[in-house]
Design a protein around this motif. Sequence first.
Motif, mmCIF file in Angstrom:
data_model
loop_
_atom_site.group_PDB
_atom_site.id
_atom_site.type_symbol
_atom_site.label_atom_id
_atom_site.label_comp_id
_atom_site.label_asym_id
_atom_site.label_seq_id
_atom_site.Cartn_x
_atom_site.Cartn_y
_atom_site.Cartn_z
ATOM 1 N N GLU A 99 0.831 -1.212 0.000
ATOM 2 C CA GLU A 99 0.000 0.000 0.000
ATOM 3 C C GLU A 99 0.866 1.263 0.000
ATOM 4 O OE1 GLU A 99 -2.799 2.163 3.273
ATOM 5 O OE2 GLU A 99 -3.017 -0.007 3.056
ATOM 6 N N ILE A 100 1.889 1.285 0.841
ATOM 7 C CA ILE A 100 2.763 2.444 0.927
ATOM 8 C C ILE A 100 3.539 2.645 -0.361
ATOM 9 C CG2 ILE A 100 4.759 3.415 2.133
ATOM 10 C CD1 ILE A 100 2.035 3.554 3.635
ATOM 11 N N VAL A 101 4.014 1.550 -0.952
ATOM 12 C CA VAL A 101 4.761 1.650 -2.208
ATOM 13 C C VAL A 101 3.874 2.208 -3.317
ATOM 14 C CG1 VAL A 101 5.875 0.304 -4.032
ATOM 15 C CG2 VAL A 101 6.472 -0.103 -1.650
ATOM 16 N N MET A 106 2.649 6.928 -6.729
ATOM 17 C CA MET A 106 1.741 7.964 -7.253
ATOM 18 C C MET A 106 2.263 9.360 -6.984
ATOM 19 S SD MET A 106 -2.156 6.583 -6.790
ATOM 20 C CE MET A 106 -2.075 6.262 -5.040
ATOM 21 N N THR A 107 2.881 9.579 -5.839
ATOM 22 C CA THR A 107 3.399 10.909 -5.533
ATOM 23 C C THR A 107 4.664 11.235 -6.355
ATOM 24 O OG1 THR A 107 4.729 10.104 -3.669
ATOM 25 C CG2 THR A 107 2.522 10.902 -3.181
#
Length: 109
Positions: A99-101, A106-107
């Motif tokens: 999820e964090i990756v 995206m950022t």
Amino acid sequence: MKQESMRSKGLKPINPRIDYDGFRVYVNKYHRTEEAILFQLSNSCLQVIFDDGNEICFFGKKCVRCVDKQGKAEIVDVADVFEGAESSDIKERVLYSKEIVEKWAMTEG
């Protein structure tokens, strides 16, 4: 044992700072969250170090190395994590890391 002789015997270097081709591994990018810090390494691995002392390192899409607070390491197949063969703690950490990756990607654009 020198790396040259290790390679000739089909063994891999033990030094974690040197990848299997004999090149030094370095951090390409990193990202900090409230619960962990993620490192994208030069050997294409993704290392996630959690604030509670646990660690996960992804080697491609098939293999995950998990290290618990006591330093006990195990290498597991990603498929085993999602099929329930591994502990729920490992599954939660792998899903959190994924999820964090995805958010990090995206950022970065």
